[in-house]
Design a protein around this motif. Sequence first.
Motif, mmCIF file in Angstrom:
data_model
loop_
_atom_site.group_PDB
_atom_site.id
_atom_site.type_symbol
_atom_site.label_atom_id
_atom_site.label_comp_id
_atom_site.label_asym_id
_atom_site.label_seq_id
_atom_site.Cartn_x
_atom_site.Cartn_y
_atom_site.Cartn_z
ATOM 1 N N PRO A 54 66.860 -5.546 57.326
ATOM 2 C CA PRO A 54 67.558 -5.516 58.604
ATOM 3 C C PRO A 54 68.475 -6.713 58.800
ATOM 4 C CG PRO A 54 65.283 -6.191 58.916
ATOM 5 C CD PRO A 54 65.415 -5.787 57.473
ATOM 6 N N VAL A 55 69.512 -6.483 59.576
ATOM 7 C CA VAL A 55 70.385 -7.575 60.007
ATOM 8 C C VAL A 55 69.651 -8.299 61.137
ATOM 9 C CG1 VAL A 55 72.591 -8.184 61.019
ATOM 10 C CG2 VAL A 55 72.433 -6.259 59.425
ATOM 11 N N GLU A 56 69.367 -9.580 60.937
ATOM 12 C CA GLU A 56 68.596 -10.326 61.935
ATOM 13 C C GLU A 56 69.500 -11.287 62.709
ATOM 14 O OE1 GLU A 56 64.566 -13.110 62.292
ATOM 15 O OE2 GLU A 56 65.209 -12.280 60.360
ATOM 16 N N GLU A 57 69.421 -11.203 64.025
ATOM 17 C CA GLU A 57 70.182 -12.083 64.898
ATOM 18 C C GLU A 57 69.205 -12.898 65.740
ATOM 19 O OE1 GLU A 57 73.341 -12.710 65.209
ATOM 20 O OE2 GLU A 57 74.178 -11.204 63.846
ATOM 21 N N LYS A 58 69.330 -14.223 65.683
ATOM 22 C CA LYS A 58 68.407 -15.105 66.401
ATOM 23 C C LYS A 58 69.078 -15.886 67.526
ATOM 24 C CE LYS A 58 65.606 -15.924 62.251
ATOM 25 N NZ LYS A 58 65.066 -16.959 61.329
ATOM 26 N N SER A 59 70.398 -15.863 67.557
ATOM 27 C CA SER A 59 71.085 -16.766 68.486
ATOM 28 C C SER A 59 72.016 -16.027 69.432
ATOM 29 C CB SER A 59 71.889 -17.811 67.698
ATOM 30 O OG SER A 59 72.805 -17.159 66.823
ATOM 31 N N THR A 60 71.551 -14.948 70.020
ATOM 32 C CA THR A 60 72.361 -14.237 71.002
ATOM 33 C C THR A 60 72.541 -15.118 72.233
ATOM 34 O OG1 THR A 60 71.439 -12.144 70.239
ATOM 35 C CG2 THR A 60 72.556 -12.146 72.371
ATOM 36 N N PRO A 61 73.755 -15.328 72.696
ATOM 37 C CA PRO A 61 73.975 -16.153 73.896
ATOM 38 C C PRO A 61 73.348 -15.518 75.130
ATOM 39 C CG PRO A 61 76.015 -15.787 72.681
ATOM 40 C CD PRO A 61 75.003 -14.845 72.103
ATOM 41 N N HIS A 62 73.275 -16.273 76.204
ATOM 42 C CA HIS A 62 72.750 -15.751 77.458
ATOM 43 C C HIS A 62 73.802 -14.902 78.175
ATOM 44 C CE1 HIS A 62 69.708 -18.873 76.772
ATOM 45 N NE2 HIS A 62 68.957 -18.219 77.636
ATOM 46 N N HIS A 63 73.326 -13.879 78.856
ATOM 47 C CA HIS A 63 74.136 -13.076 79.777
ATOM 48 C C HIS A 63 75.358 -12.444 79.117
ATOM 49 C CE1 HIS A 63 71.498 -14.906 82.660
ATOM 50 N NE2 HIS A 63 72.002 -16.109 82.443
ATOM 51 N N VAL A 64 75.154 -11.824 77.944
ATOM 52 C CA VAL A 64 76.271 -11.189 77.250
ATOM 53 C C VAL A 64 76.530 -9.806 77.841
ATOM 54 C CG1 VAL A 64 75.875 -12.459 75.119
ATOM 55 C CG2 VAL A 64 74.736 -10.255 75.463
ATOM 56 N N SER A 65 77.749 -9.336 77.717
ATOM 57 C CA SER A 65 78.165 -8.050 78.280
ATOM 58 C C SER A 65 77.968 -6.932 77.251
ATOM 59 C CB SER A 65 79.636 -8.117 78.684
ATOM 60 O OG SER A 65 80.445 -8.281 77.512
ATOM 61 N N ARG A 80 65.595 -10.969 68.169
ATOM 62 C CA ARG A 80 64.486 -11.776 68.693
ATOM 63 C C ARG A 80 64.944 -12.507 69.957
ATOM 64 N NH1 ARG A 80 60.481 -12.768 64.752
ATOM 65 N NH2 ARG A 80 61.096 -12.147 62.648
ATOM 66 N N GLY A 81 63.982 -12.911 70.749
ATOM 67 C CA GLY A 81 64.291 -13.754 71.900
ATOM 68 C C GLY A 81 65.311 -13.150 72.840
ATOM 69 N N LEU A 82 65.024 -11.954 73.366
ATOM 70 C CA LEU A 82 65.982 -11.275 74.244
ATOM 71 C C LEU A 82 65.953 -11.765 75.685
ATOM 72 C CD1 LEU A 82 65.777 -7.521 73.165
ATOM 73 C CD2 LEU A 82 67.540 -9.201 72.625
ATOM 74 N N ASP A 83 65.075 -12.687 75.996
ATOM 75 C CA ASP A 83 64.909 -13.125 77.377
ATOM 76 C C ASP A 83 66.234 -13.643 77.946
ATOM 77 O OD1 ASP A 83 63.474 -13.458 79.664
ATOM 78 O OD2 ASP A 83 62.647 -15.410 79.113
ATOM 79 N N SER A 84 66.734 -12.960 78.968
ATOM 80 C CA SER A 84 67.967 -13.334 79.687
ATOM 81 C C SER A 84 69.206 -13.293 78.800
ATOM 82 C CB SER A 84 67.831 -14.729 80.313
ATOM 83 O OG SER A 84 66.785 -14.759 81.250
ATOM 84 N N ARG A 85 69.159 -12.578 77.698
ATOM 85 C CA ARG A 85 70.343 -12.489 76.832
ATOM 86 C C ARG A 85 71.351 -11.481 77.367
ATOM 87 N NH1 ARG A 85 69.779 -17.214 74.288
ATOM 88 N NH2 ARG A 85 67.656 -17.416 73.492
ATOM 89 N N LEU A 86 70.882 -10.434 77.979
ATOM 90 C CA LEU A 86 71.774 -9.395 78.485
ATOM 91 C C LEU A 86 72.185 -9.735 79.916
ATOM 92 C CD1 LEU A 86 73.088 -6.635 77.907
ATOM 93 C CD2 LEU A 86 70.999 -5.570 78.822
ATOM 94 N N SER A 87 73.438 -9.520 80.226
ATOM 95 C CA SER A 87 73.963 -9.815 81.557
ATOM 96 C C SER A 87 73.203 -9.040 82.639
ATOM 97 C CB SER A 87 75.449 -9.460 81.613
ATOM 98 O OG SER A 87 75.935 -9.566 82.929
ATOM 99 N N LYS A 88 73.070 -9.649 83.822
ATOM 100 C CA LYS A 88 72.458 -8.964 84.964
ATOM 101 C C LYS A 88 73.456 -8.061 85.673
ATOM 102 C CE LYS A 88 68.746 -11.365 84.167
ATOM 103 N NZ LYS A 88 67.661 -10.746 83.381
ATOM 104 N N ASP A 89 74.736 -8.250 85.382
ATOM 105 C CA ASP A 89 75.788 -7.457 86.028
ATOM 106 C C ASP A 89 76.333 -6.448 85.028
ATOM 107 O OD1 ASP A 89 75.800 -8.970 88.544
ATOM 108 O OD2 ASP A 89 76.554 -10.605 87.295
ATOM 109 N N LEU A 90 75.767 -5.239 85.090
ATOM 110 C CA LEU A 90 76.116 -4.172 84.148
ATOM 111 C C LEU A 90 76.737 -3.003 84.893
ATOM 112 C CD1 LEU A 90 72.843 -4.112 81.988
ATOM 113 C CD2 LEU A 90 75.008 -5.232 81.409
ATOM 114 N N PRO A 91 77.372 -2.089 84.174
ATOM 115 C CA PRO A 91 77.842 -0.851 84.812
ATOM 116 C C PRO A 91 76.687 -0.117 85.484
ATOM 117 C CG PRO A 91 78.789 -1.085 82.629
ATOM 118 C CD PRO A 91 77.773 -2.175 82.758
ATOM 119 N N SER A 92 77.014 0.673 86.482
ATOM 120 C CA SER A 92 76.007 1.311 87.332
ATOM 121 C C SER A 92 74.970 2.108 86.539
ATOM 122 C CB SER A 92 76.683 2.220 88.354
ATOM 123 O OG SER A 92 75.732 2.860 89.156
#
Length: 576
Positions: free
Chosen positions: A265-276, A297-309
């Motif tokens: 698998p392609v492994e990503e460890k450094s996703t920034p916070h609040h990405v779109s 890994r470590g998805l805590d708060s990585r995805l933006s809280k402001d998403l499409p409906s």
Amino acid sequence: MAKKNSNSKKQCYISVPSQIINSLSSSSLQSLLDSPKKSSKHYDKYLSLFTYRASKKLWLLAIFLFGFLGMLKLTLNLDPLIAYVSYPCFMSQSQSQGLVSNRVLKSGAIDRERENALKDESMNDSIQSLRPISNGVLKSDEGFGDGNEQQEFWKQPDGLGYKPCLDFSQEYKRTTTGVISERTKYLMVVVSGGMNQQRNQIVDAVVIARILGAALVVPIFQVNVIWGDESEFSDIFDLEHFKNVLADDVHIVSSLPSTHLMTRPVEEKSTPHHVSPSWIRSRYLRKLRREGVLLLRGLDSRLSKDLPSDLQKLRCKVAFHALRFAPPIVEFGNKLTERMRSKGPYLALHLRMEKDVWVRTGCLPGLSPEYDEMINNERIRRPELLTARSNMSYHDRKLAGLCPLNAYEVMRLLKALGAPGDTRIYWAGGQPLGGKEALQPLIREFPNFYNKEDLALASELEPFTKKASFMAAIDYIVCESSDVFMPSHGGNMGHAIQGHRAYAGHKKYITPNKRHMLPFFLDSSLPEAEFNKIIKVLHQDSLGQPELRTSKVGRDVTKYPIPECMCNSSSDAHTK
């Protein structure tokens, strides 16, 4: 001495208590014994007359005492004093003697049986006797809220008619067929932290899988090195329910298919916070198509809280519908809820008073100079534990409302808000720094103070003592089911329960207004009545009323489900 006649009439004896006999005048008794002697000539005549009169007086006295003591028994319940009432008068002398003998021989067993019966009755009263719920108001045997102020404490906020509504757009529905039939791209995620952190990461994992159009492998739980919890997804959550609820949104598999087992698998460890969503597609989609498997890994708060409906609605669907606890947890949590509710409404507190909380927040527990020094030394030794604003002093943090409330502050807040002294309180959270002594200000004012260890038998809890996620899930169920909930500090559990209670109809949730109320806590000259009035005014809009997420950018929809996930007749239920 006359020989006893076996055919003589059966006699009945009435035992008169010694307390009664002693109260009789000794002169009146003596007068019966010291009657003037009569001449021998008229002795038989006078003796017969005296015996008749004495017998008549004794019978009248006995009847009077019997009636008098009977009335006392009915009104004062003098069982120890008038034990003779238990034994009928028409019993033979031999039967009476036998009964007394048996009573003496069996008194120890009777006492033990009575003691055991009282223990059983107490247990049933404390944890098993359920009371009916009528119109959402719980009835109580203990008189919760004798006055309007106490009744006001249990009053629920006006939900303004908001109800769950997850109406997805036609575009979302149109693309669903391709997403759920996906068999070439798979997303794997490793979730970490405590149970509530894991919940948040699972919610985001489902949304990211939808964004990428990938099948989701059931999230892997990282072994928690602090608590040593090796629980898997299916130990905490109902896996089949999770799959069924999301069947029209994301294809979920328990493990990678054989066609992808040898794929690296392609492994990503450094996703920034609040990405779109657009960032996620541009970063991961090409790699995912090429390799077939993406590991995050470590998805805590990585995805933006402001998403499409539509994606916000999907978040709500995962959090409030799909993530149901496993049946054994639900059963046990409901059992403790019933025990808390057995005497009426109850308040749930999430107390954040553990050692690591004081260290991470940069705050002091205020228990004693020794404990404050312990926290300061730990923070100096491990500065990386301090979560934010390292340039602020403890005093500044306190006044800014960044510190957890201690037990004394929670007690004053609850009293000011009108919580009755007999309020039943369930408290959740880890063991506080300082142990039970740290909780004494609360326990003194609110003695009906319980946690799961108090409510459950040791044998019930023993299988789960080393399963931190299981124990956290139990706390979640009992807290979410309470009539009133209040956290002493923010955090994942408090936020999750806030959203859950809003989604369930805006059940009362007290948000301590720490920044504005603490100056009044420090003013010792303020009269209590004035203090209470100020505290109520400060919290009149912080009791779980409907609050729109859009009023502040970055708010989590699973904490503020309006307007994307809830609507009323005056709102647009079909926002696209």
